[in-house]
Scaffold this motif. Structure first.
Motif: not given
Length: 280
Positions: A1-7, A53-63
Motif C-alpha cells: 500500500m502506498p505510503m501516503l494512502l497509509k498515512a 504500525a504503518a512503517r512510516m519513513p522516520r516514523w519516530p519523527i512522524v509520530g
C-alpha cells in the motif's frame, strides 16, 4: 500500500478517535474538562503508535511531530471556520490532513519542495488571525447592511468604544463603552440600537431587551420628553429614546446615573458599517 494512502488512513483513525471522544464522553460539569483534555492529548500516543504500525519513513519523527502539525492546521482552519460543516466530523480534518503532510515532509525526496510546503503552512498560520478578522468584519458589515438597523452610535466624551456585539442581529446591535481612565470602576456604558418601528420608548421600557430575566424594581417613568427609564433588580438602569429612525437604549450599572445616561442621548451620530466591524 502506498505510503501516503497509509498515512491518510492513520490520520483518519486519529481524527475518528477525537470525534468519538467528543460525542461519547460524558457531558457533565465534572467531566467536561477531562473530556477535552483526553481529546486534545489522544493524538500523541496514537500518532506514535500508528507511525510505527504503518512503517512510516522516520516514523519516530512522524509520530512525535504529527500532533503539533495537526494543531497548526486546526489554527489555520479556524480562519475559515464558517465554511466548515457544523458537525463534530469537522474535528477530524486536521488529523486527516496533518498526518499525511507530516509523513510526506519526513519522507526521502526533494527537500526544497518540502521546505517550501512547510514554509507555506507556517505563513498561512501567521496570516490566519488577519484573515479571520477580515472575514468576520465582512460578515458583520453584510449583516448590518441587510438588518435595516439605523447605523448610529454615541460619541461619549471621555469614553471609548471598546466592542460591538452583533449577537442580536438582525433585531438590534450592541455597543460597549469604557471610560478612557477606567480602572475597574464599573462605569462602563452599554448601548443598543434597534429599528424605530420595533417599539416605542415606553413599550421598550416595559419589555427590556436583551432579556436577561432580571425583574424591574421600579415602574417605567418618563424622565424627559420621549425618554423612558426603569431599574432592574441587578442594579442596571436603562433609558430609552428615539434618535431619528432608531430606537436607542443606553444603560449602566450602579455607578452610572440617570443624568449621565440622559447626557449620552444627544451624542448619537451616524456610524459606518466599517467602523462597527472594526470595533467588533
Amino acid at each position: 500500500m502506498p505510503m501516503l494512502l497509509k498515512a491518510v488512513l492513520a490520520g483518519a483513525a486519529i481524527g475518528a478517535s477525537q470525534v468519538l471522544i467528543l460525542v461519547f464522553w460524558p457531558h457533565d460539569v465534572d467531566n467536561e474538562f477531562t473530556g477535552v483534555a483526553v481529546m486534545m492529548f489522544a493524538p500523541f500516543p496514537l500518532a506514535f503508535l500508528l507511525s510505527w504500525a504503518a512503517r512510516m519513513p522516520r516514523w519516530p519523527i512522524v509520530g512525535l511531530s504529527t500532533p503539533f502539525v495537526m494543531l497548526v492546521f486546526a489554527m489555520v482552519m479556524g480562519a475559515g471556520m464558517q465554511w466548515l460543516p457544523d458537525s463534530p466530523v469537522s474535528l477530524a480534518i486536521p488529523a486527516v490532513i496533518g498526518f499525511p503532510f507530516t509523513a510526506w515532509l519526513c519522507a526521502p525526496g526533494n527537500r526544497m519542495a518540502r521546505i517550501a510546503a512547510a514554509g507555506t503552512v507556517l505563513l498561512a498560520l501567521c496570516a490566519a488571525p488577519l484573515v479571520s478578522k477580515a472575514i468576520q468584519a465582512a460578515e458583520v458589515i453584510g449583516d448590518m447592511k441587510s438588518s435595516g438597523i439605523p447605523l448610529v452610535a454615541p460619541a461619549i466624551p471621555n469614553y471609548r468604544l471598546d466592542s460591538v456585539d452583533p449577537t442580536w442581529l438582525p433585531e438590534m446591535i450592541g455597543f460597549t463603552y469604557h471610560p478612557t481612565d477606567d480602572h475597574g470602576s464599573g462605569r462602563w456604558v452599554e448601548v443598543y440600537v434597534r429599528p424605530g418601528g420595533a417599539a416605542s420608548p415606553e413599550a421598550a421600557c416595559a419589555d427590556p431587551m436583551p432579556d436577561w430575566s432580571w425583574k424591574t424594581v421600579t415602574p417605567c417613568r418618563q424622565i424627559a420628553p420621549g425618554v423612558w427609564t426603569t431599574r432592574l433588580e441587578n442594579g442596571y438602569t436603562p433609558v430609552y429614546a428615539r434618535h431619528g429612525e432608531a430606537l436607542v437604549q443606553v444603560g449602566g450599572y450602579d455607578a452610572i446615573t440617570e443624568d449621565f445616561l440622559l447626557s449620552v442621548l444627544p451624542t448619537f451620530r451616524p456610524i459606518t458599517a466599517v467602523e462597527i466591524a472594526a470595533a467588533s
